[in-house]
Enzyme design. Sequence first.
Site, PDB file in Angstrom:
ATOM      1  NE  ARG A  49      -2.937   0.250   3.269  1.00  0.00           N
ATOM      2  CZ  ARG A  49      -2.250   0.546   4.399  1.00  0.00           C
ATOM      3  NH1 ARG A  49      -1.658   1.712   4.518  1.00  0.00           N
ATOM      4  NH2 ARG A  49      -2.180  -0.325   5.387  1.00  0.00           N
ATOM      5  CE1 TYR A 102     -18.917   9.448 -15.679  1.00  0.00           C
ATOM      6  CE2 TYR A 102     -17.656   9.666 -13.653  1.00  0.00           C
ATOM      7  CZ  TYR A 102     -18.441   8.913 -14.505  1.00  0.00           C
ATOM      8  OH  TYR A 102     -18.735   7.620 -14.168  1.00  0.00           O
ATOM      9  CG  ASP A 175     -11.345  14.777 -15.584  1.00  0.00           C
ATOM     10  OD1 ASP A 175     -10.645  14.231 -16.458  1.00  0.00           O
ATOM     11  OD2 ASP A 175     -12.241  14.183 -14.962  1.00  0.00           O
ATOM     12  CE  LYS A 200     -13.753   6.131 -18.785  1.00  0.00           C
ATOM     13  NZ  LYS A 200     -13.802   6.827 -17.558  1.00  0.00           N
TER      14      LYS A 200
END
Length: 383
Positions: A49, A102, A175, A200
């Site tokens: 982590r 979005y 973004d 994406k």
Amino acid sequence: MSHDFETRAIHDGQAFDPTTGAIIPPIYQTSTFVQDGIGGFRGGYEYGRSANPTRESLQTVLASLEGGSAAFSFSSGLAAEDSLLRAVLAPGSRVVMGNDVYGGTHRLVNRVWAAWGVTLETVDMSDLDAVRAAARPGETTVLWVETPSNPLMKITDIAGLAEIGHAAGALVVVDNTFASPYVQQPLALGADVVVHSTTKYLGGHSDTLGGALVVNDDELASKIGFIQFGVGAISAPMEAWLTIRGIKTLGVRMDRHSSNAQAIAEALVEHPAVETVFYPGLATHPGHELASRQMKRFGGMLSVALAGGPAAARTFAESTEVFQLAESLGGVESLIGYPSEMTHASVKGTELAVPENVIRLSVGIESIDDLLADVDGALGRLG
Ligand SMILES: Cc1ncc(COP(=O)(O)O)c(C=O)c1O
């Protein structure tokens, strides 16, 4: 020596494995790292982590491609967004966002963060006077924009937005999912943070989810790094590796996505079944000039409003054969979506609602002749 974008995409953070000479560094599919005595970490690695070499490779190439000093990768775009907000917001903070972001980004602030006393105002980010009025110096913590926006492809002047945001004392977040760093470099234009759904274009093959934050400020980097470790919404090694593999071909893919989208936009404009085409590569698009300055190419996303209304839009979305009906975007394969019921269903009935005669195309890198024939055939079926 500093290399060009396409070279950095293939080499930065991706040196061959020194043990075996493997040209592709291994996927470090491990949760923990053996210590040489207590606290004797090899290469600083302790636990998956906190750090993993595969994730670090991805973060290195992302920082390089966006021109940032540090990048952080997460399990999804929304996990990246949430981690950024955890790093910078406090109860009472105010967020100003584009009114066509979005739907999931809007929902994250409006439904999740609102419960912690964060307020949200939305504004048309392509209208800088409206942004100036909404920014309210001293009252706004975050100014958040998507450009091109989703799905109506509005273009915002990032340099102008950064100036307004900084004058107001706000963190300016872009973004960059729709454009990708090959097409647009928000940090160089003055933004403080770049957000990605790497699901994406960066991943590019519709086979993995991920998100990223890129910054150019050490203090902000250390706050985000702490949240990445302390909250733990990290990308897993395999997902990070798939994203790295996708990134290697980002430049050639974006060139092809862009030229295919341009050809489809130009064909759709001429079609009688089409009311409006939203694509910044068209000279008639209100953001065309700004996009020509701010973007290297116009990207692979476009939306279309159909003259026949919602029924025609639904029929069109369900009639293509090469374009597959699916959520998401940015993969090599072409996708078609009906935003008001799919990507933007969560903002139905709000001011972010998408008109019901609009469909969105994520134009892939297949043969342009096949794509044009597919779109033409589906429009022909509208009667
Ligand atoms: C522009 C944009 N930002 C962020 C996200 C969220 O990313 P993810 O689905 O990887 O959580 C999406 C998802 O569609 C998006 O289109």
